[in-house]
Design a protein around this motif. Structure first.
Motif, PDB file in Angstrom:
ATOM      1  N   THR A 220     -13.839  -8.845  -4.888  1.00 17.72           N
ATOM      2  CA  THR A 220     -12.769  -8.354  -6.073  1.00 17.72           C
ATOM      3  C   THR A 220     -13.132  -7.643  -7.152  1.00 17.72           C
ATOM      4  N   VAL A 221     -14.573  -7.870  -7.624  1.00 13.99           N
ATOM      5  CA  VAL A 221     -15.181  -7.037  -8.822  1.00 13.99           C
ATOM      6  C   VAL A 221     -15.564  -5.702  -8.304  1.00 13.99           C
ATOM      7  N   LEU A 222     -16.093  -5.726  -7.097  1.00  8.81           N
ATOM      8  CA  LEU A 222     -16.709  -4.378  -6.552  1.00  8.81           C
ATOM      9  C   LEU A 222     -15.283  -3.592  -6.084  1.00  8.81           C
ATOM     10  N   GLN A 223     -14.319  -3.945  -5.866  1.00  8.31           N
ATOM     11  CA  GLN A 223     -12.893  -3.153  -5.404  1.00  8.31           C
ATOM     12  C   GLN A 223     -12.688  -2.607  -6.558  1.00  8.31           C
ATOM     13  N   ALA A 224     -12.694  -3.394  -7.807  1.00  8.55           N
ATOM     14  CA  ALA A 224     -12.056  -2.941  -9.166  1.00  8.55           C
ATOM     15  C   ALA A 224     -12.870  -1.784  -9.456  1.00  8.55           C
ATOM     16  N   ILE A 225     -14.453  -1.748  -9.428  1.00  9.15           N
ATOM     17  CA  ILE A 225     -15.305  -0.738  -9.781  1.00  9.15           C
ATOM     18  C   ILE A 225     -15.088   0.566  -8.875  1.00  9.15           C
ATOM     19  N   VAL A 226     -14.633   0.414  -7.545  1.00 13.01           N
ATOM     20  CA  VAL A 226     -14.318   1.504  -6.693  1.00 13.01           C
ATOM     21  C   VAL A 226     -13.101   2.148  -7.201  1.00 13.01           C
ATOM     22  N   VAL A 227     -12.111   1.466  -7.733  1.00 16.68           N
ATOM     23  CA  VAL A 227     -10.880   2.015  -8.296  1.00 16.68           C
ATOM     24  C   VAL A 227     -11.090   2.970  -9.615  1.00 16.68           C
ATOM     25  N   LEU A 228     -12.164   2.110 -10.378  1.00 15.97           N
ATOM     26  CA  LEU A 228     -12.310   2.905 -11.767  1.00 15.97           C
ATOM     27  C   LEU A 228     -13.332   4.173 -11.485  1.00 15.97           C
ATOM     28  N   LEU A 229     -14.231   4.108 -10.393  1.00 13.90           N
ATOM     29  CA  LEU A 229     -14.851   5.422 -10.041  1.00 13.90           C
ATOM     30  C   LEU A 229     -13.931   6.527  -9.451  1.00 13.90           C
ATOM     31  N   ILE A 230     -12.799   6.048  -8.626  1.00 16.69           N
ATOM     32  CA  ILE A 230     -11.904   7.030  -8.304  1.00 16.69           C
ATOM     33  C   ILE A 230     -11.068   7.648  -9.652  1.00 16.69           C
ATOM     34  N   LEU A 231     -10.615   6.611 -10.401  1.00 16.33           N
ATOM     35  CA  LEU A 231      -9.793   7.162 -11.538  1.00 16.33           C
ATOM     36  C   LEU A 231     -11.028   8.079 -12.381  1.00 16.33           C
ATOM     37  N   ALA A 232     -12.017   7.559 -12.519  1.00 13.91           N
ATOM     38  CA  ALA A 232     -12.896   8.578 -13.409  1.00 13.91           C
ATOM     39  C   ALA A 232     -12.937  10.076 -12.893  1.00 13.91           C
ATOM     40  N   GLY A 233     -13.270  10.019 -11.551  1.00 12.62           N
ATOM     41  CA  GLY A 233     -13.119  11.442 -10.638  1.00 12.62           C
ATOM     42  C   GLY A 233     -11.933  12.089 -11.019  1.00 12.62           C
ATOM     43  N   MET A 234     -10.801  11.495 -11.033  1.00 15.62           N
ATOM     44  CA  MET A 234      -9.528  12.075 -11.422  1.00 15.62           C
ATOM     45  C   MET A 234      -9.389  12.511 -12.821  1.00 15.62           C
ATOM     46  N   VAL A 235     -10.191  11.906 -13.968  1.00 13.55           N
ATOM     47  CA  VAL A 235     -10.275  12.423 -15.093  1.00 13.55           C
ATOM     48  C   VAL A 235     -11.184  13.536 -15.190  1.00 13.55           C
ATOM     49  N   LEU A 236     -12.059  13.362 -14.533  1.00 13.88           N
ATOM     50  CA  LEU A 236     -13.062  14.883 -14.561  1.00 13.88           C
ATOM     51  C   LEU A 236     -12.592  16.050 -14.229  1.00 13.88           C
ATOM     52  N   LEU A 237     -11.621  15.907 -13.034  1.00 11.42           N
ATOM     53  CA  LEU A 237     -11.006  16.853 -12.250  1.00 11.42           C
ATOM     54  C   LEU A 237     -10.372  18.067 -13.341  1.00 11.42           C
ATOM     55  N   PRO A 238      -9.557  17.717 -14.192  1.00  3.75           N
ATOM     56  CA  PRO A 238      -8.905  18.797 -15.055  1.00  3.75           C
ATOM     57  C   PRO A 238      -9.844  19.345 -15.800  1.00  3.75           C
ATOM     58  N   LEU A 239     -11.115  18.810 -16.274  1.00  2.83           N
ATOM     59  CA  LEU A 239     -12.051  19.370 -17.088  1.00  2.83           C
ATOM     60  C   LEU A 239     -12.692  20.373 -16.344  1.00  2.83           C
ATOM     61  N   ALA A 240     -13.031  20.155 -14.916  1.00  4.23           N
ATOM     62  CA  ALA A 240     -13.889  20.975 -14.074  1.00  4.23           C
ATOM     63  C   ALA A 240     -13.027  22.303 -13.833  1.00  4.23           C
TER      64      ALA A 240
END
Length: 388
Positions: A220-240
């Motif tokens: 469950t913890v690893l799944q939460a980390i995966v979701v956070l990494l995906i959200l971080a990528g979505m946050v970086l996309l507009p900046l790029a």
């Protein structure tokens, strides 16, 4: 530069166009796209003078039909190949993917040629030379280089392709150019590449670990980390994308005319979050309304079904209503996407762009011919995004 278009007018075009698309089974989109482009072009001004879009819905429709005539035999051949070879080859779809990949690059260049030759400023049209096939080969080679270098070659790929497009673009008798370099883009966004690469490697490693873990707290913890990494990528996309937008505009040249951009990442983030929250609000409202209508009509529908003794035209009509509701939901999301990331982004980019040495194009004379419609047709038929 300035943009004078009103959001309400653009939204009316989107809503009316969406409703007409439902009743015409999607064919009204050619007229909708034409109206949207005319709105954006005519409200985009340089030193008080507006652009003009001269393309027509008939041209888009013809281009789409030509593209279908080209793609139809390819799809049929793929279907036959799949039936004949499916039991022997696990990658029967690979040839189709390769063909569509090549056509996507070819079509994007041809679509740009079409739009350029339908854009007029001061009574003089833009136009393009060059062929879509050399561009496709160049783009494919750069894609291979980008994959082999884990994305490191992307800035140089973008600079090379943009330079090829701009040097084949003319405003009347004045040739365009692109002054941006891969190194200048890399310097602006190298840290995004580092974070993105680290995120992708971490994500891949976590997914491998998750496939080997049994259900439990660690999983469950690893799944939460995966979701956070995906959200971080979505946050970086507009900046790029904001960095890329400024770099592209700063490099534009037409003779001695130069462009400079003040576009900020916060503008992109604002539009992005407006789209996200507006979409969530629309889906919530749509779900509540659909649920209430379903509850109110459930009793009437049940009685009618009982009286009819089972399935009837009434059940077919109910199924059609569900299908129409699904289409309305999709079109509603499409309206919001076009409003914020189409019209909103266009207005923001135009309003933050400054043009210098405009009098230097006073000597431009009309030249070039309107391009064919095949590229626009391929863009529509293959459903890849090349902008409005």
């Amino acid at each position: 530069m300035a943009f004078s278009g009103r959001g309400r007018e653009f939204m009316r075009l989107l809503i009316a166009g969406g409703l007409f698309q439902i009743t015409t089974f999607g064919f009204y989109r050619f007229w909708l796209i034409t109206k949207l482009r005319r709105h954006l072009w005519s409200n985009t001004q340089i030193d008080g003078e507006a652009f003009e879009y001269t393309g027509t819905a008939k041209e888009l429709l013809i281009g789409f039909l030509i593209a279908l005539a080209i793609l139809g035999p390819i799809y049929i051949a793929y279907a036959i190949l799949g039936i004949v070879l499916e039991e022997k080859y696990a990658f029967a779809s690979v040839p189709l993917v390769i063909v569509m990949y090549v056509l996507a690059h070819f079509g994007s260049y041809r679509a740009r040629r079409y739009r350029a030759s339908r854009t007029v400023f001061r009574g003089i049209r833009f136009w393009m030379t060059g062929s879509g096939w050399p561009y496709a080969v160049r783009a494919i080679l750069w894609d291979v280089a980008a994959v082999l270098t884990l994305g490191l070659a992307l800035p140089w790929a973008m600079a090379s392709l943009e330079r090829y497009r701009m040097r084949n673009t003319y405003f009347g008798s004045i040739q365009g150019d692109f002054a941006g370099t891969g190194w200048s883009l890399f310097k602006r966004g190298w840290w995004i590449w580092v974070l993105g690469l680290a995120g992708l490697v971490s994500l891949a490693a976590l997914i491998v670990v998750l496939t080997k873990l049994s259900p439990g707290r660690d999983r469950t913890v690893l799944q939460a980390i995966v979701v956070l990494l995906i959200l971080a990528g979505m946050v970086l996309l507009p900046l790029a994308l904001a960095i890329l937008t400024r770099w592209r505009i700063d490099g534009l040249r037409f003779g001695d005319v130069t462009a400079a951009s003040r576009f900020r990442a916060r503008t992109y983030y604002g539009l992005f979050f407006k789209l996200v929250f507006s979409s969530l609000g629309f889906l919530l409202t749509f779900g509540i309304v659909a649920g209430l209508l379903g509850i109110l009509s459930a009793g009437v529908f049940k009685e009618a079904m009982t009286a009819a003794g089972g399935l009837s035209w009434l059940s077919i009509g109910a199924g059609l209503l569900v299908a129409i509701g699904y289409l309305v939901a999709l079109l509603g999301l499409g309206v919001l996407q076009r409003y914020f990331l189409g019209r909103g982004l266009w207005a923001a980019i135009v309003g933050s762009t400054t043009i210098a040495n405009l009098p230097s194009i006073d000597a431009a004379v009309a030249a070039g011919q309107p391009a064919g419609v095949l590229g626009e047709g391929l863009a529509d038929a293959l459903d890849f995004n090349v902008g409005l």
